[in-house]
Design a protein around this motif. Sequence first.
Motif, PDB file in Angstrom:
ATOM      1  N   ARG A 110       1.022  -1.145  -0.105  1.00 10.06           N
ATOM      2  CA  ARG A 110       0.127  -0.143  -0.076  1.00 10.06           C
ATOM      3  C   ARG A 110       0.781   1.247   0.044  1.00 10.06           C
ATOM      4  N   ASP A 111       1.991   1.382   0.969  1.00  7.52           N
ATOM      5  CA  ASP A 111       2.774   2.395   0.755  1.00  7.52           C
ATOM      6  C   ASP A 111       3.362   2.690  -0.502  1.00  7.52           C
ATOM      7  N   ARG A 112       3.760   1.397  -1.154  1.00  5.79           N
ATOM      8  CA  ARG A 112       4.334   1.563  -2.578  1.00  5.79           C
ATOM      9  C   ARG A 112       3.334   2.315  -3.525  1.00  5.79           C
ATOM     10  N   ALA A 113       1.943   1.754  -3.386  1.00  2.94           N
ATOM     11  CA  ALA A 113       0.977   2.026  -4.226  1.00  2.94           C
ATOM     12  C   ALA A 113       0.506   3.689  -4.022  1.00  2.94           C
ATOM     13  N   ASP A 114       0.537   4.176  -2.904  1.00  3.72           N
ATOM     14  CA  ASP A 114       0.390   5.387  -2.418  1.00  3.72           C
ATOM     15  C   ASP A 114       1.302   6.377  -3.293  1.00  3.72           C
ATOM     16  N   LEU A 115       2.730   6.058  -3.097  1.00  2.83           N
ATOM     17  CA  LEU A 115       3.996   6.919  -3.594  1.00  2.83           C
ATOM     18  C   LEU A 115       3.522   6.921  -5.184  1.00  2.83           C
ATOM     19  N   LEU A 116       3.263   5.579  -5.850  1.00  2.00           N
ATOM     20  CA  LEU A 116       3.382   5.901  -7.416  1.00  2.00           C
ATOM     21  C   LEU A 116       2.018   6.588  -7.601  1.00  2.00           C
TER      22      LEU A 116
END
Length: 289
Positions: A110-116
């Motif tokens: 989720r953190d990576r998806a938020d960043l992207l």
Amino acid sequence: MNTRPDQLRAGAEAASAGLPALMLSAERLAAALVPGAHGQRRAGTGEDFWQYRPATAGDTARSIDWRRSARSDGQFVRDREAQVAQSASLWVSAAAGMDYAGAPSRPAKRDRADLLALALGMALLAGGERVALAGQLPRPGRMQAERIAEALVSRPALPGDEDAPPAEALRPGQRVVLFDDFLGDPQPVLDYLAHAAGLGIGGALMQVLDPDEEGFPWEGAVLFRSGSGALRHDTRDAAGLRDAYLARLAERRALLSRAALASGWHFGTHDTGQPPAQALLWLWSVLEG
């Protein structure tokens, strides 16, 4: 039961604690892209050349391209391509499984998806587009990036293993990007794609997985459970499940890829062990293409 002011303030502070880091990381990531304006392939007031056309009675002397006209017996006008802000909608799954990280050195999915999502939103905003999270009003400008970031870090994780993008929020003229691990029931996503295609809406699916979910490295006795804990599977020979798991993952990706292609969308994958710039550049290329 009413929430006390100190409880409300503490909750807000906890929710926004990751906001500065997310904003800074997304800004750095978005800087790798060089956004531009988006044309409509019709005459207008943009800057990009579209076509020459013969001058008509309504054209002024200033609109005549005299250099082009000198090469022929007629007078020609240099049309420019109309450029308007487009609208983009971003959705990041909040299902419980998106909080998984296979190692302390890697971010949760989720953190990576938020960043992207935020970095892509920033790049689109810099190109003059109106952007929002799904279900919200698309707006332009720097402040909209902060609104998106605040919404991403403050939304709670769902208690269950399933989440789906809101089909009722789709609007003609949008482009949509969905971020999820797409490991749950695929039918809501397939229905969403069909609905979007019926409205003439294009976009992209970005599957975000942890490297452990990509390679299935487990051996021996392992207790597998879903993010919510509702699903469990206890095995004494995890390695014996690897081939079947990888085959099912390949089948799921093939299903999503076919459905995306049939709907005029794109399907891409990213694992959290890889640099996020790779996924962002892919998203930018398919949206611009």
